[in-house]
Design a protein around this motif. Structure first.
Motif, PDB file in Angstrom:
ATOM      1  N   GLU A 797       0.822  -1.202   0.000  1.00 57.35           N
ATOM      2  CA  GLU A 797       0.000   0.000   0.000  1.00 57.35           C
ATOM      3  C   GLU A 797       0.861   1.259   0.000  1.00 57.35           C
ATOM      4  OE1 GLU A 797      -0.380  -2.539   1.912  1.00 57.35           O
ATOM      5  OE2 GLU A 797      -2.353  -3.370   1.439  1.00 57.35           O
ATOM      6  N   LYS A 798       1.882   1.296   0.832  1.00 54.23           N
ATOM      7  CA  LYS A 798       2.793   2.442   0.861  1.00 54.23           C
ATOM      8  C   LYS A 798       3.625   2.515  -0.418  1.00 54.23           C
ATOM      9  CE  LYS A 798       3.178   2.399   5.908  1.00 54.23           C
ATOM     10  NZ  LYS A 798       4.114   2.284   7.063  1.00 54.23           N
ATOM     11  N   ALA A 799       3.997   1.333  -0.925  1.00 60.24           N
ATOM     12  CA  ALA A 799       4.799   1.318  -2.151  1.00 60.24           C
ATOM     13  C   ALA A 799       4.012   1.866  -3.338  1.00 60.24           C
ATOM     14  CB  ALA A 799       5.277  -0.102  -2.443  1.00 60.24           C
ATOM     15  N   LEU A 800       2.702   1.630  -3.363  1.00 62.19           N
ATOM     16  CA  LEU A 800       1.874   2.126  -4.466  1.00 62.19           C
ATOM     17  C   LEU A 800       1.859   3.648  -4.491  1.00 62.19           C
ATOM     18  CD1 LEU A 800      -0.126   1.680  -6.777  1.00 62.19           C
ATOM     19  CD2 LEU A 800      -1.956   1.525  -5.062  1.00 62.19           C
ATOM     20  N   GLU A 801       1.684   4.279  -3.351  1.00 65.77           N
ATOM     21  CA  GLU A 801       1.649   5.729  -3.313  1.00 65.77           C
ATOM     22  C   GLU A 801       2.984   6.329  -3.745  1.00 65.77           C
ATOM     23  OE1 GLU A 801      -1.025   7.439  -2.872  1.00 65.77           O
ATOM     24  OE2 GLU A 801      -2.230   5.648  -2.450  1.00 65.77           O
ATOM     25  N   ILE A 802       4.072   5.724  -3.344  1.00 67.96           N
ATOM     26  CA  ILE A 802       5.390   6.244  -3.739  1.00 67.96           C
ATOM     27  C   ILE A 802       5.610   6.062  -5.226  1.00 67.96           C
ATOM     28  CG2 ILE A 802       7.870   5.954  -3.433  1.00 67.96           C
ATOM     29  CD1 ILE A 802       7.353   5.214  -0.547  1.00 67.96           C
ATOM     30  N   ALA A 803       5.211   4.898  -5.782  1.00 67.36           N
ATOM     31  CA  ALA A 803       5.383   4.664  -7.214  1.00 67.36           C
ATOM     32  C   ALA A 803       4.580   5.656  -8.040  1.00 67.36           C
ATOM     33  CB  ALA A 803       4.971   3.229  -7.550  1.00 67.36           C
ATOM     34  N   LEU A 804       3.378   5.977  -7.588  1.00 65.41           N
ATOM     35  CA  LEU A 804       2.573   6.959  -8.317  1.00 65.41           C
ATOM     36  C   LEU A 804       3.146   8.365  -8.163  1.00 65.41           C
ATOM     37  CD1 LEU A 804      -1.025   5.690  -7.451  1.00 65.41           C
ATOM     38  CD2 LEU A 804       0.247   5.351  -9.565  1.00 65.41           C
ATOM     39  N   ALA A 818       0.828  -7.272  -7.140  1.00 63.59           N
ATOM     40  CA  ALA A 818       1.044  -7.893  -5.832  1.00 63.59           C
ATOM     41  C   ALA A 818      -0.138  -7.659  -4.908  1.00 63.59           C
ATOM     42  CB  ALA A 818       2.329  -7.338  -5.217  1.00 63.59           C
ATOM     43  N   ILE A 819      -0.733  -6.459  -4.971  1.00 57.63           N
ATOM     44  CA  ILE A 819      -1.899  -6.168  -4.116  1.00 57.63           C
ATOM     45  C   ILE A 819      -3.070  -7.061  -4.494  1.00 57.63           C
ATOM     46  CG2 ILE A 819      -3.620  -4.405  -3.602  1.00 57.63           C
ATOM     47  CD1 ILE A 819      -1.422  -2.311  -3.741  1.00 57.63           C
ATOM     48  N   ILE A 820      -3.337  -7.215  -5.796  1.00 64.77           N
ATOM     49  CA  ILE A 820      -4.452  -8.055  -6.239  1.00 64.77           C
ATOM     50  C   ILE A 820      -4.204  -9.507  -5.854  1.00 64.77           C
ATOM     51  CG2 ILE A 820      -5.649  -8.907  -8.284  1.00 64.77           C
ATOM     52  CD1 ILE A 820      -5.128  -6.180  -9.564  1.00 64.77           C
ATOM     53  N   GLU A 821      -2.986 -10.001  -6.049  1.00 66.65           N
ATOM     54  CA  GLU A 821      -2.670 -11.387  -5.706  1.00 66.65           C
ATOM     55  C   GLU A 821      -2.797 -11.617  -4.206  1.00 66.65           C
ATOM     56  OE1 GLU A 821       1.031 -14.596  -6.238  1.00 66.65           O
ATOM     57  OE2 GLU A 821       1.145 -12.566  -7.084  1.00 66.65           O
ATOM     58  N   GLY A 822      -2.375 -10.628  -3.400  1.00 67.88           N
ATOM     59  CA  GLY A 822      -2.499 -10.783  -1.963  1.00 67.88           C
ATOM     60  C   GLY A 822      -3.948 -10.842  -1.504  1.00 67.88           C
ATOM     61  N   ASP A 823      -4.825 -10.037  -2.124  1.00 70.48           N
ATOM     62  CA  ASP A 823      -6.247 -10.090  -1.761  1.00 70.48           C
ATOM     63  C   ASP A 823      -6.863 -11.428  -2.126  1.00 70.48           C
ATOM     64  OD1 ASP A 823      -6.088  -7.560  -0.770  1.00 70.48           O
ATOM     65  OD2 ASP A 823      -6.886  -6.569  -2.557  1.00 70.48           O
ATOM     66  N   LYS A 826      -5.867 -14.099   0.338  1.00 75.34           N
ATOM     67  CA  LYS A 826      -6.571 -13.962   1.613  1.00 75.34           C
ATOM     68  C   LYS A 826      -8.033 -14.367   1.531  1.00 75.34           C
ATOM     69  CE  LYS A 826      -3.664 -10.090   3.116  1.00 75.34           C
ATOM     70  NZ  LYS A 826      -3.638  -8.636   3.476  1.00 75.34           N
ATOM     71  N   GLY A 827      -8.503 -14.666   0.315  1.00 75.86           N
ATOM     72  CA  GLY A 827      -9.899 -15.016   0.144  1.00 75.86           C
ATOM     73  C   GLY A 827     -10.824 -13.826   0.043  1.00 75.86           C
ATOM     74  N   GLU A 828     -10.275 -12.651  -0.109  1.00 70.43           N
ATOM     75  CA  GLU A 828     -11.071 -11.433  -0.232  1.00 70.43           C
ATOM     76  C   GLU A 828     -11.268 -11.082  -1.700  1.00 70.43           C
ATOM     77  OE1 GLU A 828      -9.020  -8.457   1.871  1.00 70.43           O
ATOM     78  OE2 GLU A 828      -9.209  -9.404   3.853  1.00 70.43           O
ATOM     79  N   SER A 829     -12.065 -10.057  -1.925  1.00 68.67           N
ATOM     80  CA  SER A 829     -12.274  -9.582  -3.289  1.00 68.67           C
ATOM     81  C   SER A 829     -10.973  -8.994  -3.832  1.00 68.67           C
ATOM     82  CB  SER A 829     -13.368  -8.512  -3.323  1.00 68.67           C
ATOM     83  OG  SER A 829     -13.451  -7.926  -4.605  1.00 68.67           O
ATOM     84  N   LEU A 834      -7.820  -2.060  -3.589  1.00 66.58           N
ATOM     85  CA  LEU A 834      -7.785  -1.038  -4.630  1.00 66.58           C
ATOM     86  C   LEU A 834      -8.845   0.026  -4.383  1.00 66.58           C
ATOM     87  CD1 LEU A 834      -7.118  -2.911  -7.989  1.00 66.58           C
ATOM     88  CD2 LEU A 834      -5.647  -1.293  -6.818  1.00 66.58           C
ATOM     89  N   ARG A 835     -10.038  -0.400  -4.005  1.00 65.71           N
ATOM     90  CA  ARG A 835     -11.116   0.564  -3.805  1.00 65.71           C
ATOM     91  C   ARG A 835     -10.810   1.518  -2.656  1.00 65.71           C
ATOM     92  NH1 ARG A 835     -16.343  -3.465  -4.565  1.00 65.71           N
ATOM     93  NH2 ARG A 835     -16.395  -3.365  -6.860  1.00 65.71           N
ATOM     94  N   SER A 836     -10.180   1.022  -1.610  1.00 71.29           N
ATOM     95  CA  SER A 836      -9.834   1.907  -0.495  1.00 71.29           C
ATOM     96  C   SER A 836      -8.821   2.959  -0.932  1.00 71.29           C
ATOM     97  CB  SER A 836      -9.279   1.080   0.661  1.00 71.29           C
ATOM     98  OG  SER A 836      -8.085   0.402   0.271  1.00 71.29           O
ATOM     99  N   HIS A 837      -7.907   2.596  -1.842  1.00 71.02           N
ATOM    100  CA  HIS A 837      -6.950   3.573  -2.347  1.00 71.02           C
ATOM    101  C   HIS A 837      -7.618   4.567  -3.294  1.00 71.02           C
ATOM    102  CE1 HIS A 837      -3.010   2.262  -0.814  1.00 71.02           C
ATOM    103  NE2 HIS A 837      -3.507   1.032  -0.838  1.00 71.02           N
ATOM    104  N   VAL A 838      -8.498   4.058  -4.161  1.00 71.86           N
ATOM    105  CA  VAL A 838      -9.120   4.921  -5.165  1.00 71.86           C
ATOM    106  C   VAL A 838      -9.942   6.017  -4.512  1.00 71.86           C
ATOM    107  CG1 VAL A 838     -10.872   4.953  -6.987  1.00 71.86           C
ATOM    108  CG2 VAL A 838      -9.100   3.193  -6.987  1.00 71.86           C
ATOM    109  N   LYS A 839     -10.620   5.718  -3.427  1.00 75.32           N
ATOM    110  CA  LYS A 839     -11.464   6.705  -2.767  1.00 75.32           C
ATOM    111  C   LYS A 839     -10.656   7.864  -2.178  1.00 75.32           C
ATOM    112  CE  LYS A 839     -15.122   3.398  -1.632  1.00 75.32           C
ATOM    113  NZ  LYS A 839     -15.857   2.699  -0.544  1.00 75.32           N
TER     114      LYS A 839
END
Length: 1001
Positions: A797-804, A818-823, A826-829, A834-839
């Motif tokens: 999550e922190k790496a995404l903000e720095i990359a952008l 990596a974020i999508i694969e990790g979700d 974990k059995g999550e969507s 991603l949605r928490s970051h987009v908001k």
């Protein structure tokens, strides 16, 4: 900035917002903030319209506008009579663009005004609720701003004077409790309507004392008891506003009342003939002031008695401006009111004759020859329109002249400093500054050196940085850098072609088509000397460069030992003139004598065979260089103008030549698009700089003589390094020829002017840019290290903000994967994180990620991450917000075609996967020994659709299988199984059924 005061001024069918403190145009209503190329504006209706269709070219041009008393609501009317409302509050909804630099947003379109011809006048009521519009057709409409509808409509009376019924002026009575509207017309008539009356369409009174167009109407005095009007008939009329009792039951508006009405006080009904007493306003002319000029502007000065010692608070004070080009202040004392009529509830007011108590000084007055003044405004106490160190900021008058200049006059003037400014009881209105509306073509300019002057105590006093500009006119304009206040040097009778400034910064030489050269004292703005003798227009002039020679006076100066001036004319002659000493010039500037020194020519020589374009003086005053259309540059001894040498090498006429301030070299520029550097020792060309696409017009040395600055007819300014012979930078700020170029004495600033009427100030930002690059590099190294650390510890999550933030699409793709694969693990969507970051992203960050997704989506292996990211964005942000964001609709349009292609590819793969399902199903029925393994595999597998029987046919995954398979008997031999099995096909088959039978499954 909503906190800064601004002025509104029409310009080319648009409305300009002028920064009142700096005197520059901040933005326009339709194109936003000023850009380098105004031609590439966001609103360019004429570019899309047919050139022959004149109506299409200007149908949206603004013809009238008005700003509400709250300074935020703006009403404009275009030539097609459409009324629009804008919000100038500076909020996020006021202007377009990401940073608010775009055009103003239309808050509401009220619609067509209903006038048959263009609207020329709009005026707001002091409440800000109502506004009136006046048209060329003579009609007037009153509008309610809250609802956007018309409440009243007035038509001109029949049988006007010659039919000239166009509305020339609208004015509201400045009282929130009254709705009295005054309408002035071109035929000189004035109609006053009371909108609170039941008969509002009938004028309360019609005044016909003016014989020409009415230009100004104001209410003044206690309780607004006086009504003052002026027009182009050169008179000012004063009317007393009285109230008298009328018989409401019999006469209202000049006609009898025939129907029954309720009595307003008791509710009783009065029949025809009964008297219902009421009052009405009566206007009586009590004074006529002949001003002997056409009045274009008039304002009331209620607080002027604070600044004038001979005025009282009860005096009526007005200021007028008109065709004579002089602003004057008039005073009239109120006379004790006499007892009015017996039936009048109030007494009539009267005033004495007006007398002039203040006048604009002759030096700052615009004058009648140049066209006079076209308007007059008064600033209020809360609008601070000038830069001042003190908190006290008195009221000012703004006079608009025929050349579109705005002159600020200080009402306080110098009256508080002493009585010496009072002459015969009349004060002088001092000019504070001037904002120039249009410069015309810039032909030449000079930066005036800022050498500190010593005051009476001996300490140095800093001087304001100024530039002198020669436009395509007979005036020389002196601008203050920063505020852009302008003083005009008026003395030439024809266009000024060239100017030069003395190294001390006190004197300026100008020459032009009137065959004369004038020497000006800059501080006083007075011409102190004149040189005549040329037979043709003077195209170039120059002053000596040694500072000490200006202190030489007397006979030594007359014999050529002091400062001198050089002129080069179209008659192909070069003349050298002796200048008086500075003491004599300063004495002439401070004296009231209007006579000028007549300069004596010392030397004269025929210099070239064609027109001379430039004359330049060496820093030590030993040499003089002249450039001509004969392609040559000639060097002359300054003492006797004897020829020293000739520089030949240019293929076209020479436009400029300048001596180096440190080395024995001279730089020249020519119409052959080159800049050449010449050695004075052997008169050889040592460098040639090529790069301009058109004629090179000006050249200057900078950086201690190590670099050159050149400007050309291609509108470009280029920076050259002499040692490497390379162009270091190209500056594009003009749209036409750059005729003028000059450097500031510190070398960090230079000023350019061109045929596009623009004056640009350029600052040297080399150090700032290098510092910014170094800081950016250090910051990138630090951020990249932090990015690597976050990736190593799987802090995605922190790496995404720095990359952008670092604008690294490749790193951002890895982090998102990596974020999508990790979700998913974990059995999550896959889109929960991603949605928490987009908001939390701003609109600019969202556009940046969509731009990445557009690029990623072009490759199949990255399309999955790209589409998941796009889905997270469109499902988290409202569609309306995305549609209104700058650039987002275009990005979505670029993503859509590749998304459709990827979906088609996936659909084909998905359909083909049904064959695998069926094959595995059939393989499970071949051997009973593997039935258990197949059942386990089938339980763990996620088939799209389980096999089913439909009308005797097997269906797997939605596709119907041809034929009906028979039960398989494992005890039969292979030959019997071949006879009983049928070939089953999925989808379309390229071979016939007979050919399929020959194959072995």
């Amino acid at each position: 900035d909503a906190q800064k005061p601004f002025l509104l001024a029409p310009c080319g069918g648009d409305l300009s917002l002028i920064d009142a403190t700096r005197g520059v145009r901040a933005r326009t209503l339709r194109t936003g903030c000023a850009t380098s190329h105004p031609s590439s504006s966001l609103y360019d209706e004429s570019a899309m319209a047919d050139d022959d269709d004149d109506g299409a070219l200007d149908r949206d041009a603004l013809t009238a506008y008005a700003l509400a008393p709250n300074d935020t609501d703006l009403i404009v009317c275009s030539r097609d009579t459409i009324l629009r409302q804008y919000d100038l509050s500076g909020s996020s909804s006021s202007y377009g663009g990401e940073l608010g630099e775009g055009p103003a947003k239309v808050r509401r379109t009220i619609g067509r005004s209903g006038h048959d011809l263009p609207v020329t006048n709009i005026e707001f009521h002091c409440s800000g609720i109502f506004f009136a519009t006046g048209s060329v057709d003579g009609s007037v409409k009153v509008w309610d701003l809250r609802g956007g509808y018309a409440t009243h409509s007035f038509r001109p009376r029949a049988g006007g004077r010659g039919g000239a019924s166009a509305v020339s002026r609208l004015a509201w009575q400045p009282d929130a409790t009254h709705l009295m509207l005054a309408i002035g017309r071109e035929d000189g008539s004035i109609c006053l309507h009371d909108l609170r009356s039941e008969m509002a369409d009938v004028p309360v009174v019609t005044l016909t004392d003016h014989v020409s167009a009415v230009t100004c109407m104001v209410w003044a005095g206690k309780d607004r008891g006086l009504f003052i009007t002026s027009g182009r008939d050169a008179i000012v009329n004063t009317w007393s506003v009285e109230e008298e009792i009328v018989d409401r039951g019999t006469v209202i508006g000049g006609r009898k009342k025939k129907k029954r009405r309720k009595d307003e006080e008791g509710g009783r009904r009065s029949v025809q003939g009964e008297v219902a007493p009421t009052t009405k306003a009566v206007y009586r002319r009590i004074c006529t002031l002949p001003v002997y000029e056409q009045i274009e502007g008039m304002v009331v000065l209620p607080h002027y008695y604070h600044y004038h010692p001979n005025l009282t608070g009860t005096d009526i004070v007005i200021a007028t401006a008109g065709s004579k080009g002089v602003v004057r202040v008039w005073r009239a004392s109120q006379i004790d009111a006499k007892q009015g009529y017996d039936d009048s509830p109030s007494s009539s007011a009267s005033v004495a004759d007006f007398e002039c108590v203040a006048e604009q000084d002759a030096h700052s007055a615009f004058g009648e020859k140049r066209g006079g003044y076209m308007g007059l405004l008064r600033t209020s106490h809360r609008n601070r329109l000038r830069v001042s160190a003190s908190s006290h900021c008195p009221e000012e008058l703004i006079a608009i002249d025929a050349e579109h200049n705005m002159t600020f006059l200080n009402l306080e003037g110098g009256m508080s400093k002493g009585d010496d400014v009072m002459v015969d009881g009349m004060a002088a209105l001092q000019m504070d500054r001037t904002i120039v509306g249009h410069n015309d073509e810039i032909l030449d300019l000079r930066v005036i050196p800022c050498i500190p002057l010593s005051d009476e105590s001996g300490s140095d006093v800093a001087r304001t940085e100024m530039i002198a500009v020669a436009t395509n006119s007979a005036q020389v304009r002196i601008f203050e850098l920063g505020t852009w206040s302008c003083n005009v040097l008026d003395g030439h009778t024809e266009t000024v072609l060239s100017i030069d400034v003395s190294p001390c910064g006190r004197y300026l030489a100008s020459c032009g088509k009137d065959k004369t050269m004038r020497l000006w004292h800059i501080e006083s703005g007075k011409c102190v000397a004149t040189a005549t003798g040329h037979t043709e227009a003077i195209g170039a002039c120059a002053l000596s460069r040694k500072l000490g020679r200006y202190d030489v006076g007397g006979k030594a100066a007359q014999n050529g030992g002091g400062a001198f001036a050089l002129t080069a004319s179209k008659d192909r002659t070069l003349k050298r003139w002796a200048l008086p000493g500075s003491s004599e010039l300063n004495a002439r500037a401070s004296s009231s004598d209007e006579d000028e020194f007549s300069l004596r020519v010392l030397n004269s020589v025929r210099a070239h065979e064609k027109d001379i374009n430039i004359v330049s003086v060496a820093p030590n005053d030993s040499l003089v260089a002249t450039g001509s259309q004969d392609k040559m540059v000639k060097l002359w001894n300054s003492s006797d103008l004897s020829l020293r040498g000739t520089l030949k090498g240019h293929k076209r006429g020479v436009w400029d030549c300048q001596f180096s301030p440190y080395d024995r070299v001279v730089a020249t520029c020519s119409g052959d698009r080159t800049v050449k550097l010449w050695s004075l020792s052997d008169l050889s060309c040592v460098r040639t700089f090529q790069g301009h696409a058109a004629s090179t017009l000006r050249v200057r040395f900078l950086s201690g003589g190590l670099q050159l600055m050149s400007s050309g007819a291609d509108g470009l300014v280029k920076l050259w390094t002499i040692r490497t012979n390379e162009c270091e930078a190209t500056m594009d700020g003009h749209n036409d020829k750059v005729w003028a170029l000059d450097l500031h004495q510190d070398g960090s600033t230079f000023v350019t002017g061109g045929a596009d009427s623009r004056i640009l100030v350029w600052n040297d930002t080399t150090k700032e840019v290098e510092d910014a690059k170094r800081e950016e590099a250090e910051r990138n190294i630090l951020m990249e290290q932090r990015l690597s650390n976050h990736l190593r510890f799987k802090e995605y999550e922190k790496a995404l903000e720095i990359a952008l933030e670092l604008d690294k699409p490749r790193q951002a793709l890895k982090v998102l994967s990596a974020i999508i694969e990790g979700d998913v693990q974990k059995g999550e969507s896959s889109m929960s994180t991603l949605r928490s970051h987009v908001k939390s992203w701003p609109v600019s960050r969202t556009a940046q990620v969509l731009r990445y997704c557009r690029d990623w989506n072009t490759r199949a292996r990255n399309s999955h991450v790209a589409m998941l990211t796009v889905k997270a964005i469109v499902s988290s942000i409202p569609a309306q917000q995305l549609a209104t964001a700058d650039g987002v609709p275009e990005l979505m349009a670029g993503i859509l075609p590749y998304a459709e292609r990827h979906f088609q590819r996936l659909d084909k793969l998905y359909t083909s996967s049904y064959l695998i399902d069926y094959t595995l199903l059939s393989m499970g029925n071949l051997d009973d020994n593997v039935a258990e393994d197949y059942s386990a595999w089938e339980a763990n597998s996620k088939l799209v659709l389980p096999p089913s029987q439909v009308e005797g046919k097997t269906q797997v995954g939605g596709s119907v299988l041809v034929g009906k398979p028979k039960a398989v008997n494992n005890n039969k031999d292979d030959e019997e199984r071949e006879d009983t099995d049928e070939v089953i096909t999925v989808g379309e088959s390229e071979s016939s059924s007979s050919e399929s039978d020959s194959g072995d499954e």
